[in-house]
Write a protein that holds these residues in place. Sequence first.
Motif, PDB file in Angstrom:
ATOM      1  N   GLU A  95      30.981  43.118  40.735  1.00 25.17           N
ATOM      2  CA  GLU A  95      30.142  43.782  40.229  1.00 25.17           C
ATOM      3  C   GLU A  95      31.554  45.263  40.446  1.00 25.17           C
ATOM      4  O   GLU A  95      30.952  46.157  38.542  1.00 25.17           O
ATOM      5  CB  GLU A  95      28.923  44.366  40.815  1.00 25.17           C
ATOM      6  CG  GLU A  95      27.858  42.911  41.453  1.00 25.17           C
ATOM      7  CD  GLU A  95      28.573  42.107  41.732  1.00 25.17           C
ATOM      8  OE1 GLU A  95      30.135  41.830  42.498  1.00 25.17           O
ATOM      9  OE2 GLU A  95      28.239  40.917  41.797  1.00 25.17           O
ATOM     10  N   ALA A  96      31.587  45.876  40.704  1.00 30.54           N
ATOM     11  CA  ALA A  96      32.659  46.663  41.017  1.00 30.54           C
ATOM     12  C   ALA A  96      34.111  46.977  39.340  1.00 30.54           C
ATOM     13  O   ALA A  96      34.041  47.525  39.066  1.00 30.54           O
ATOM     14  CB  ALA A  96      33.411  46.882  42.149  1.00 30.54           C
ATOM     15  N   ALA A  97      34.431  45.804  39.010  1.00 27.52           N
ATOM     16  CA  ALA A  97      35.068  45.165  38.366  1.00 27.52           C
ATOM     17  C   ALA A  97      34.300  45.425  37.029  1.00 27.52           C
ATOM     18  O   ALA A  97      35.071  45.894  35.896  1.00 27.52           O
ATOM     19  CB  ALA A  97      35.656  44.051  38.146  1.00 27.52           C
ATOM     20  N   GLY A  98      33.406  45.587  36.795  1.00 27.46           N
ATOM     21  CA  GLY A  98      32.226  45.473  35.174  1.00 27.46           C
ATOM     22  C   GLY A  98      32.236  46.549  35.580  1.00 27.46           C
ATOM     23  O   GLY A  98      32.414  47.181  34.156  1.00 27.46           O
ATOM     24  N   LEU A  99      32.344  47.803  36.346  1.00 26.69           N
ATOM     25  CA  LEU A  99      32.420  49.060  36.130  1.00 26.69           C
ATOM     26  C   LEU A  99      33.804  50.048  35.719  1.00 26.69           C
ATOM     27  O   LEU A  99      33.976  50.933  35.285  1.00 26.69           O
ATOM     28  CB  LEU A  99      31.527  49.832  37.462  1.00 26.69           C
ATOM     29  CG  LEU A  99      29.961  49.422  37.873  1.00 26.69           C
ATOM     30  CD1 LEU A  99      29.021  50.676  38.749  1.00 26.69           C
ATOM     31  CD2 LEU A  99      29.050  49.624  36.157  1.00 26.69           C
TER      32      LEU A  99
END
Length: 334
Positions: A184-188
């Motif tokens: 999820e962090a990678a998506g941001l």
Amino acid sequence: MKTDFVHICGSDELPESLRGGVVAIGNFDGVHRGHRAVLDRALDEAKRLGAPALVLTFEPHPRALFRPDMPLFRLTAPAMKARLVAASGFDAIVEQRFDRDFAGLSAQEFVREILVGRLGIRHAVTGFDFHFGKARGGGPAFLMEAGAQHGFGVTLVDAFRDEGAEIVSSSRIRELLSKGEVAEAAGLLGYRFAVEGEVIGGKKLGRTLGYPTANMVLGEDIHLAHGIYAVRFRRADGSLHDGVASFGRRPTVDDDGAPVLETFLFDFSGDLYGETCRVSFFAFLRGEEKFDGLDALVVQMKRDEEEARAVMAAARPMGKIDTVMSFSSGQVAK
């Protein structure tokens, strides 16, 4: 990544060829998708004007000066931030030292001494809420007035929102990472979260179990959730190796130990001690557990390896930055 990228630290002098540039201004911790809305605008403006493209950032992070009792989880150490800025297409990053003297500059002095005097700025690009100078005395309106007075343009960029209409921020990414939600962090971020560190010697227990690991001690400010991750490991020579990593206190064998990042590289043998390497986190597999003896631990480690191999076999780049950081070979820039 540009081979002629320039990294200016502290009081180092800016090359004359980089004066008169378009300057993106901010802390840019994480260089995430929200930051890149500002950075991309600066790159566009630099192309339009035929001017150098620079990033002005501040080290250490201002919070380290104003709130030393509350260490900040830095998403990107200075060297990592510089690599991300370079990969974005900029000509240089200028790390302005943020100390008491600098913090005491008025907004007028910041414009006159730093933007005009040091950088010879032609155009500034910042977020819509950028404030600067002693007691945050300068804001967007002040910057635009100063630009008109000193002859440089100003572009303000609105907050960037993700597909769910939520603002992309460093604090939001830190919260995700603290829960182990690296995908999820990678998506941001727009790329896989990564850390760098020197490989150090350990107790070599993993080697006796058939799982030799490259060990790194991360800073106390890295508040990544303890657990097991599917990762990609980049050596100093640029070679890439998939693996499975454990970050935590190793409760089965060392309850009271300091948190350590231990990475088992698939299909690899060799000496990594003393190398500064990078670990990119692709997926969170499970939380840290205490097992009833080493045999049970090894059984679980085999399962973790199988799952991590499957994750990494299916991994694809998220874009240009992710390709540079976690997929393309090449020597790690110093």
